[in-house]
Motif scaffolding. Sequence first.
Motif, short mmCIF file in Angstrom:
data_model
loop_
_atom_site.label_atom_id
_atom_site.label_comp_id
_atom_site.label_asym_id
_atom_site.label_seq_id
_atom_site.Cartn_x
_atom_site.Cartn_y
_atom_site.Cartn_z
N LEU A 47 2.62 -7.16 7.84
CA LEU A 47 1.34 -6.94 7.15
C LEU A 47 0.54 -5.53 7.21
O LEU A 47 -0.35 -5.20 6.50
CB LEU A 47 0.24 -8.19 8.15
N ASN A 48 0.86 -4.98 8.26
CA ASN A 48 0.37 -3.56 8.43
C ASN A 48 0.87 -2.77 7.30
O ASN A 48 0.15 -2.05 6.92
CB ASN A 48 0.68 -3.07 9.79
N ASP A 49 2.17 -2.74 6.99
CA ASP A 49 2.61 -2.23 5.56
C ASP A 49 1.85 -2.32 4.64
O ASP A 49 1.34 -1.60 3.79
CB ASP A 49 4.05 -2.30 5.63
N VAL A 50 1.45 -3.75 4.36
CA VAL A 50 1.22 -4.13 3.20
C VAL A 50 -0.42 -3.66 3.10
O VAL A 50 -1.03 -3.05 2.26
CB VAL A 50 0.54 -5.89 3.16
N SER A 51 -1.12 -3.74 4.39
CA SER A 51 -2.48 -3.47 4.43
C SER A 51 -2.70 -1.64 4.16
O SER A 51 -3.51 -1.26 3.34
CB SER A 51 -2.95 -3.28 5.72
N ARG A 52 -1.79 -0.83 4.65
CA ARG A 52 -1.63 0.50 4.60
C ARG A 52 -1.36 0.89 3.10
O ARG A 52 -2.05 1.84 2.50
CB ARG A 52 -0.41 1.12 5.32
N VAL A 53 -0.34 0.38 2.51
CA VAL A 53 -0.15 0.58 1.18
C VAL A 53 -1.17 0.25 0.06
O VAL A 53 -1.61 1.06 -0.79
CB VAL A 53 1.41 0.11 0.55
N CYS A 54 -1.98 -0.92 0.58
CA CYS A 54 -3.05 -1.21 -0.58
C CYS A 54 -4.21 -0.24 -0.19
O CYS A 54 -4.81 -0.04 -1.35
CB CYS A 54 -3.58 -2.80 0.07
N LYS A 55 -4.55 0.16 0.97
CA LYS A 55 -5.55 1.34 1.22
C LYS A 55 -5.15 2.36 0.35
O LYS A 55 -6.27 2.97 -0.16
CB LYS A 55 -5.66 1.24 2.65
N LEU A 56 -3.98 2.95 0.78
CA LEU A 56 -3.60 4.06 -0.06
C LEU A 56 -3.51 4.02 -1.41
O LEU A 56 -4.10 5.17 -2.12
CB LEU A 56 -2.14 4.40 0.21
N TYR A 57 -3.41 2.84 -1.97
CA TYR A 57 -3.31 2.88 -3.65
C TYR A 57 -4.55 2.36 -4.14
O TYR A 57 -4.93 2.11 -5.34
CB TYR A 57 -2.31 1.79 -3.91
N ASN A 58 -5.57 2.17 -3.08
CA ASN A 58 -7.09 1.53 -3.56
C ASN A 58 -6.89 0.40 -4.39
O ASN A 58 -7.38 0.15 -5.47
CB ASN A 58 -7.80 2.73 -4.36
N ILE A 59 -6.07 -0.68 -3.63
CA ILE A 59 -6.19 -1.74 -4.44
C ILE A 59 -6.40 -3.10 -3.25
O ILE A 59 -6.11 -2.82 -2.10
CB ILE A 59 -4.71 -2.23 -5.04
N SER A 60 -6.79 -4.26 -3.61
CA SER A 60 -6.87 -5.14 -2.60
C SER A 60 -5.62 -5.94 -2.26
O SER A 60 -4.57 -5.74 -3.10
CB SER A 60 -7.78 -6.53 -3.23
N ILE A 61 -5.54 -6.33 -1.13
CA ILE A 61 -4.58 -7.28 -0.79
C ILE A 61 -4.33 -8.19 -1.78
O ILE A 61 -2.93 -8.81 -2.13
CB ILE A 61 -4.63 -7.58 0.85
N ASP A 62 -5.23 -9.18 -1.99
CA ASP A 62 -5.32 -10.30 -3.04
C ASP A 62 -4.56 -9.87 -4.29
O ASP A 62 -3.87 -10.56 -4.63
CB ASP A 62 -6.81 -10.64 -3.13
N TYR A 63 -4.96 -8.48 -4.77
CA TYR A 63 -4.36 -8.33 -5.96
C TYR A 63 -2.81 -8.00 -5.79
O TYR A 63 -2.05 -8.30 -6.75
CB TYR A 63 -5.00 -6.66 -6.44
N TYR A 64 -2.61 -7.42 -4.67
CA TYR A 64 -1.04 -7.02 -4.46
C TYR A 64 -0.39 -8.42 -4.55
O TYR A 64 0.77 -8.51 -5.07
CB TYR A 64 -0.74 -6.24 -3.36
N VAL A 65 -1.03 -9.48 -3.62
CA VAL A 65 -0.09 -10.61 -3.55
C VAL A 65 -0.10 -11.58 -4.59
O VAL A 65 0.94 -11.97 -4.92
CB VAL A 65 -0.65 -11.16 -2.18
N MET A 82 -9.48 13.63 -8.57
CA MET A 82 -10.40 13.63 -7.50
C MET A 82 -9.60 12.81 -6.48
O MET A 82 -9.60 13.30 -5.36
CB MET A 82 -11.66 13.19 -7.53
N LEU A 83 -9.23 11.66 -6.73
CA LEU A 83 -8.46 10.82 -5.73
C LEU A 83 -7.27 11.29 -5.02
O LEU A 83 -7.21 11.09 -3.89
CB LEU A 83 -8.35 9.16 -6.34
N SER A 84 -6.52 11.74 -6.11
CA SER A 84 -5.33 12.23 -5.76
C SER A 84 -5.43 13.40 -4.92
O SER A 84 -4.73 13.61 -3.65
CB SER A 84 -4.51 12.90 -6.91
N ALA A 85 -6.42 14.33 -5.00
CA ALA A 85 -6.64 15.25 -4.19
C ALA A 85 -7.31 14.94 -2.85
O ALA A 85 -6.68 15.55 -1.60
CB ALA A 85 -7.61 16.41 -4.89
N PHE A 86 -7.93 14.11 -2.83
CA PHE A 86 -8.56 13.45 -1.70
C PHE A 86 -7.54 12.90 -0.59
O PHE A 86 -7.40 13.12 0.50
CB PHE A 86 -9.77 12.43 -2.06
#
Length: 110
Positions: A47-65, A82-86
């Motif tokens: 779940l930590n991996d799911v959470s981290r990748v969703c945060k990095l890609y700016n998507i919700s866990i619900d959207y991913y699952v 801008m997001l890429s640079a950030f």
Amino acid sequence: MTTRAERLKQARTRVNMTQVEAAKRLAKAVSTIKGWESNQGAEPATLNDVSRVCKLYNISIDYYVNGSAEPSEELTKEQRRMLSAFNQLSPASQKALMLAMEQLAKEITS
């Protein structure tokens, strides 16, 4: 309907990030990221991996699952840049930039 692997790949490209960049940011092997984006590959193991990748890609866990909650809006080319640079900044630099942007927005709108 897209698969989870397809949603991860689409989300990564939406934030203008390569698999190599994602692997570095997530402290994973590039082969792991490739596997997550392959319909024949393994999914994030924790779940930590799911959470981290969703945060990095700016998507919700619900959207991913489930694929049921689309990202809130499509980003413009400038927003993606801008997001890429950030995303390439350290957490401390991200925080400093956010504070500066919030201050600038207050000054402009006042």
